[in-house]
Design a protein around this motif. Structure first.
Motif, PDB file in Angstrom:
ATOM      1  N   ARG A 160       0.841  -1.189   0.000  1.00 43.11           N
ATOM      2  CA  ARG A 160       0.000   0.000   0.000  1.00 43.11           C
ATOM      3  C   ARG A 160       0.880   1.244   0.000  1.00 43.11           C
ATOM      4  O   ARG A 160       1.935   1.269   0.640  1.00 43.11           O
ATOM      5  CB  ARG A 160      -0.908   0.009   1.224  1.00 43.11           C
ATOM      6  N   PRO A 161       0.484   2.319  -0.681  1.00 41.94           N
ATOM      7  CA  PRO A 161       1.310   3.524  -0.767  1.00 41.94           C
ATOM      8  C   PRO A 161       1.588   4.159   0.598  1.00 41.94           C
ATOM      9  O   PRO A 161       0.733   4.153   1.494  1.00 41.94           O
ATOM     10  CB  PRO A 161       0.487   4.463  -1.648  1.00 41.94           C
ATOM     11  N   HIS A 188       6.523   6.384  -1.168  1.00 41.89           N
ATOM     12  CA  HIS A 188       6.147   6.740  -2.531  1.00 41.89           C
ATOM     13  C   HIS A 188       6.110   8.243  -2.791  1.00 41.89           C
ATOM     14  O   HIS A 188       6.370   8.674  -3.921  1.00 41.89           O
ATOM     15  CB  HIS A 188       4.772   6.145  -2.857  1.00 41.89           C
ATOM     16  N   LYS A 287     -10.887   6.137  -1.918  1.00 39.84           N
ATOM     17  CA  LYS A 287      -9.872   5.506  -1.082  1.00 39.84           C
ATOM     18  C   LYS A 287      -9.895   6.066   0.338  1.00 39.84           C
ATOM     19  O   LYS A 287     -10.394   7.177   0.578  1.00 39.84           O
ATOM     20  CB  LYS A 287      -8.488   5.685  -1.702  1.00 39.84           C
ATOM     21  N   VAL A 289      -7.380   7.046   3.432  1.00 41.00           N
ATOM     22  CA  VAL A 289      -6.003   7.349   3.847  1.00 41.00           C
ATOM     23  C   VAL A 289      -6.006   7.550   5.359  1.00 41.00           C
ATOM     24  O   VAL A 289      -6.865   8.256   5.895  1.00 41.00           O
ATOM     25  CB  VAL A 289      -5.484   8.622   3.147  1.00 41.00           C
ATOM     26  N   ASP A 308      -6.174   2.260   2.228  1.00 38.20           N
ATOM     27  CA  ASP A 308      -5.519   2.284   0.918  1.00 38.20           C
ATOM     28  C   ASP A 308      -4.151   2.951   0.923  1.00 38.20           C
ATOM     29  O   ASP A 308      -3.350   2.699   0.017  1.00 38.20           O
ATOM     30  CB  ASP A 308      -6.420   3.013  -0.084  1.00 38.20           C
ATOM     31  N   ALA A 309      -3.886   3.797   1.920  1.00 38.65           N
ATOM     32  CA  ALA A 309      -2.595   4.485   1.971  1.00 38.65           C
ATOM     33  C   ALA A 309      -2.356   4.996   3.385  1.00 38.65           C
ATOM     34  O   ALA A 309      -3.297   5.203   4.161  1.00 38.65           O
ATOM     35  CB  ALA A 309      -2.549   5.639   0.973  1.00 38.65           C
TER      36      ALA A 309
END
Length: 442
Positions: A160-161, A188, A287, A289, A308-309
């Protein structure tokens, strides 16, 4: 514009004073004694990994190369040293013409390392090599600590980012270095624009709670942000009531809302509730975060959550509890005279405690098993065994004073991913343990 190849530090015209005074006083004494020109070999290594860590990550090599190139004593710096009466005039005159003209070898950036690994080898006269000790250690100790923390967080994130957002938690120049090291370790993006400018790292950022509080209602804040940044933006939904904020966010941005961010509370529970609510509202592709004082353990605990991040700040830029790698810079060999071609004599400090070191110019290689998995870090001072000849780890970084190994930051990032993948599977465990590879001396 990509400024990563400029070879310039951020807002620092010279790195010459990023040093301890005793480096310069040793230089003066060596010049007087006639030993300053003896060929010398210094090595950077750590005697142990931080407690509980399974491997280290080389971070900051590219910054070291910049620092060596910018290690210059201009008139302003020389004037400071003269006014403080730190050095005598002959030494100041010697420094006025200083350029590092030796050779530097090292583990390439992004590579993993273990106790005793000769991470950097600096060769030249004693005078020129000793001056670089503090600045090299300062960079490597900081950047490698952040890179190691980033690597562990990357493993915990499971693909995941990860967003680096620790600029407000450290010194402004350290923040740039930390963002760079985090990128090498697997992050990232960064929120720090100086890091984006200097190293071409992708940057991210939308809004904080202050933007919501500025407006009369949360709906007004969301509307203003969406009108400015588009429906693909990320809306912060935990200023007041999360459930109501998510409903308002989808009403304002529509089901194409890019993401929502959660910055407080029970992240595991809230993430599940928000995912269910988004899906029920038709925002199935929106998403989630999460931020809020995350470290590798908190990230791992969210592995089963519909996240998701991740955005990480404080724990990342402080090395997740280990802000230094305890690397040292030691003289391991020196010539018996200033004569060209004089033979090198291995030297090492003798110690009753844990500060032992091994003399001699070293090579390092990594032994692999038949499946290509690393089984040992092998270090020696003599001939390299034939079976390890193509597994040597040190590469030329500076030759005759000229940088020969500058590379894009993505190359270091890719190298780390490959090096980590070659380690035994237990290297990725977050539980405390010893170094995943033994260090063998031959």
């Amino acid at each position: 514009m990509n400024t990563a190849d400029l070879g310039l530090p951020v807002a620092v015209p010279s790195t010459a004073l990023f040093t301890d005074q005793y480096e310069l006083t040793m230089l003066q004494a060596a010049l007087r004694s006639g030993t300053a020109d003896r060929h010398s070999v210094f090595e950077v290594f750590t005697r142990r990994l931080p407690e509980g860590r399974r491997y280290g990550v080389v971070g900051g090599t590219g910054r070291v190369l910049d620092a060596v190139e910018n290690f210059r004593f201009d008139e302003t710096i020389l004037g400071f040293l003269r006014e403080r009466d730190i050095l005598d005039e002959p030494t100041l005159q010697w420094l006025a013409d200083f350029r590092f003209r030796g050779d530097i070898w090292g583990y390439p950036e992004g590579e993993v390392y273990f106790p005793g690994s000769p991470l950097v080898r600096v060769e030249g006269t004693f005078a020129e090599a000793v001056l670089l000790e503090t600045v090299i250690l300062s960079i490597l100790n900081h950047d490698s600590a952040v890179a190691a923390a980033a690597s562990r967080m990357s493993v915990a994130a499971g693909g995941r980012p990860l967003m680096e957002m620790g600029a407000r938690r450290t010194h402004e120049l350290s923040a740039v270095a930390a963002a760079r090291a985090a990128y090498v370790g697997g992050f990232h993006t960064t929120s720090d624009l100086a890091a984006g400018f200097r190293y071409n790292i992708p940057t991210v950022g939308t809004s904080a709670h202050a933007f919501t509080l500025l407006h009369d209602t949360e709906r007004d804040a969301f509307t203003a942000q969406v009108e400015s940044l588009g429906s693909g933006t990320t809306l912060l939904v935990d200023t007041f009531d999360v459930t109501e904020a998510v409903r308002t966010a989808v009403e304002v941005a529509g089901p194409g809302l890019g993401a929502v961010r959660i910055d407080s509370g029970d992240l595991l529970l809230i993430a599940h509730r928000v995912r269910q609510q988004l899906d029920e509202l038709g925002a199935t592709k929106t998403k989630i975060v999460v931020t809020s004082d995350l470290d590798e353990y908190a990230i791992a605990s969210l592995a089963a959550a519909p996240v998701d991040a991740y955005g990480v700040g404080t724990q990342l830029v402080t090395g997740s509890g280990h802000p230094t790698c305890s690397m040292v810079y030691k003289l391991v060999a020196r010539a018996d005279s200033e004569e060209p071609g004089a033979s090198l004599r291995p030297v090492a400090k003798k110690s009753m405690g844990a500060k032992t070191s091994i003399g001699g110019r070293k090579w390092a290689a990594r032994r692999l098993d038949e499946d290509g998995v690393a089984v040992a870090e092998v270090i020696g001072t003599g001939p390299v065994p034939a079976e390890l000849a193509d597994r040597q780890l040190l590469v030329p970084l500076v030759s005759g004073g000229k940088v020969v190994a500058r590379e894009p930051l993505d190359a270091a990032r890719d190298r780390h991913i490959a090096a980590r993948a070659q380690l035994p599977l237990s290297a990725t465990q977050l539980s405390r343990g010893e170094a995943v590879l033994p260090t063998e001396y031959v």
